[in-house]
Write an enzyme that holds these catalytic residues in place. Structure first.
Site, PDB file in Angstrom:
ATOM      1  CG  HIS A   1       7.429  -2.013   2.207  1.00 30.77           C
ATOM      2  ND1 HIS A   1       6.540  -1.156   3.107  1.00 30.77           N
ATOM      3  CD2 HIS A   1       5.560  -2.409   2.429  1.00 30.77           C
ATOM      4  CE1 HIS A   1       5.629  -0.754   3.538  1.00 30.77           C
ATOM      5  NE2 HIS A   1       4.709  -1.756   3.487  1.00 30.77           N
TER       6      HIS A   1
ATOM      7  CD  GLN B   1      -5.608  -3.679   2.445  1.00 28.89           C
ATOM      8  OE1 GLN B   1      -5.942  -4.435   1.439  1.00 28.89           O
ATOM      9  NE2 GLN B   1      -5.041  -4.080   3.001  1.00 28.89           N
TER      10      GLN B   1
ATOM     11  CG  MET C   1      -1.993  -1.191   1.230  1.00 24.77           C
ATOM     12  SD  MET C   1      -3.670  -0.857   2.390  1.00 24.77           S
ATOM     13  CE  MET C   1      -2.428  -0.483   3.323  1.00 24.77           C
TER      14      MET C   1
ATOM     15  CB  ALA D   1       3.635   4.757   3.251  1.00 20.76           C
TER      16      ALA D   1
HETATM   17  P1  AMP Z   1       1.412  -3.118   4.152  1.00 21.45           P
HETATM   18  O1  AMP Z   1       2.435  -1.897   2.802  1.00 21.45           O
HETATM   19  O2  AMP Z   1       1.232  -2.763   5.020  1.00 21.45           O
HETATM   20  O3  AMP Z   1      -0.008  -3.181   2.889  1.00 21.45           O
HETATM   21  O4  AMP Z   1       2.639  -4.220   3.269  1.00 21.45           O
HETATM   22  C1  AMP Z   1       3.021  -4.598   2.227  1.00 21.45           C
HETATM   23  C2  AMP Z   1       3.740  -5.594   2.400  1.00 21.45           C
HETATM   24  O5  AMP Z   1       4.590  -5.629   2.652  1.00 21.45           O
HETATM   25  C3  AMP Z   1       3.194  -6.754   2.925  1.00 21.45           C
HETATM   26  O6  AMP Z   1       2.570  -8.156   2.731  1.00 21.45           O
HETATM   27  C4  AMP Z   1       3.270  -6.657   5.047  1.00 21.45           C
HETATM   28  O7  AMP Z   1       3.679  -8.205   5.632  1.00 21.45           O
HETATM   29  C5  AMP Z   1       4.528  -5.996   4.298  1.00 21.45           C
HETATM   30  N1  AMP Z   1       5.185  -6.102   5.299  1.00 21.45           N
HETATM   31  C6  AMP Z   1       5.628  -4.919   5.931  1.00 21.45           C
HETATM   32  N2  AMP Z   1       6.089  -4.271   7.401  1.00 21.45           N
HETATM   33  C7  AMP Z   1       6.619  -5.367   7.360  1.00 21.45           C
HETATM   34  C8  AMP Z   1       7.881  -5.177   7.743  1.00 21.45           C
HETATM   35  N3  AMP Z   1       8.505  -5.028   8.925  1.00 21.45           N
HETATM   36  N4  AMP Z   1       8.628  -6.527   7.756  1.00 21.45           N
HETATM   37  C9  AMP Z   1       8.281  -7.748   6.874  1.00 21.45           C
HETATM   38  N5  AMP Z   1       7.364  -7.543   5.682  1.00 21.45           N
HETATM   39  C10 AMP Z   1       6.540  -6.327   6.446  1.00 21.45           C
END
Ligand code: AMP
Length: 291
Positions: free
Chosen positions: A38, A62, A31, A33
């Protein structure tokens, strides 16, 4: 150079070219940021796949009513720069109208593993996740898709969806990346004040302490849960453990007696920010986990 594509037809043509030439493709759904968590997913994809597509899409489906959809951080230029540094090939940043065509009426809904934990606190959240991830997998048709262990329940939901629908993709789960103080990186950590952050650290610390109990020989699920709940307690009224459990890694059912791998799963609310964390644990002497 990382190319930015917004149009699903453009990425469709790109993916057709990859398929024709038998060039493998990894997808990292995000998403935006973007942070070092990531980046770890992108790095895994770049290491294993010929081409890496990072999708950046703040998925309205979501977010529940009253959640942070409007104020969710958006930083496309910085994100594209990070993707470039990590050697991702494509940033796919579709508009909402392209991901939710007008008049859409289809929802992908995974039963069972979505009922408790995040699913119970965020009604409709996993329908939104599964529906959008299914669409992304159809648009990008990657050989592998990368998800973070940070959102443990989400990885279980996606694996189940892919298995149940026979989606031809390998799901890869990447370990949690943490800050030096132990807090799992999250785009939402920027909402925390310095005092909030101290409170948030209860979460990783409680998980480490609970794992230590397990490594010292504790196998009773109730004892581990009680320990975890106590370790998360705060004198602040606006800090609350929303759940803290020891669960089966595939079904997310609470464990009565620990005999193999399991997951310590917890969510802590600090003021208005919900923080998720987890640890994969096992009694001493358990062979390494194969998935
Ligand atoms: P998001 O942008 O928050 O939807 O996250 C995108 C992907 O990055 C998802 O698969 C998350 O689980 C992963 N992710 C977010 N934070 C972390 C982290 N600290 N360590 C590993 N993967 C992460």
């Amino acid at each position: 150079m990382t190319r930015v594509m917004r149009d699903p037809d453009e990425i469709g043509a790109y993916v057709d070219m990859l398929r024709r030439n038998r060039i493998s493709c990894g997808l990292v759904p995000t998403m935006g940021a973007l942070h070092a968590g990531h980046a770890a997913l992108i790095r895994r994809s770049v290491a294993a796949c010929d081409r890496t597509v990072v999708s950046i899409y703040v998925n309205p489906l979501q977010f529940g009513a009253g959640e942070d959809f409007e104020r969710y951080p958006r930083a496309l230029d910085d994100d594209v720069a990070l993707c470039g540094r990590e050697n991702a090939d494509i940033v796919f940043a579709p508009a909402v109208r392209d991901m939710q065509p007008p008049g859409h009426t289809t929802t992908v809904s995974v039963a069972g593993v979505t009922e408790d934990f995040e699913g119970a606190r965020r009604p409709g959240h996993f329908d939104g996740v599964a529906t959008v991830v299914a669409r992304l997998l159809n648009v990008v048709r990657p050989d592998r898709a990368y998800f973070g262990q940070k959102d443990y329940q989400q990885t279980v939901v996606i694996r189940r969806m892919v298995r149940d629908l026979g989606v031809p993709v390998e799901i890869v789960v990447v370990p949690i990346v943490r800050d030096a103080d132990g807090l799992a990186l999250s785009s939402r950590n920027r909402y925390l004040s310095a005092e909030d952050r101290e409170e948030a650290l209860r979460l990783p610390r409680a998980l480490v302490a609970a794992e230590r109990r397990i490594l010292e020989g504790e196998t009773a699920g109730d004892a581990v849960r009680a320990f975890l709940a106590a370790a998360l307690e705060s004198p602040r009224a606006d800090v609350e453990a929303e759940y803290a459990d020891l669960v089966d890694p595939d079904t997310l059912v609470s464990i009565r007696t620990l005999a193999g791998h399991a997951v310590l799963l917890a969510a802590l609310r600090v003021a208005w920010t919900r923080l998720l964390d987890n640890r994969i644990v096992a009694p001493p002497g358990t062979p390494a986990w194969e998935r």
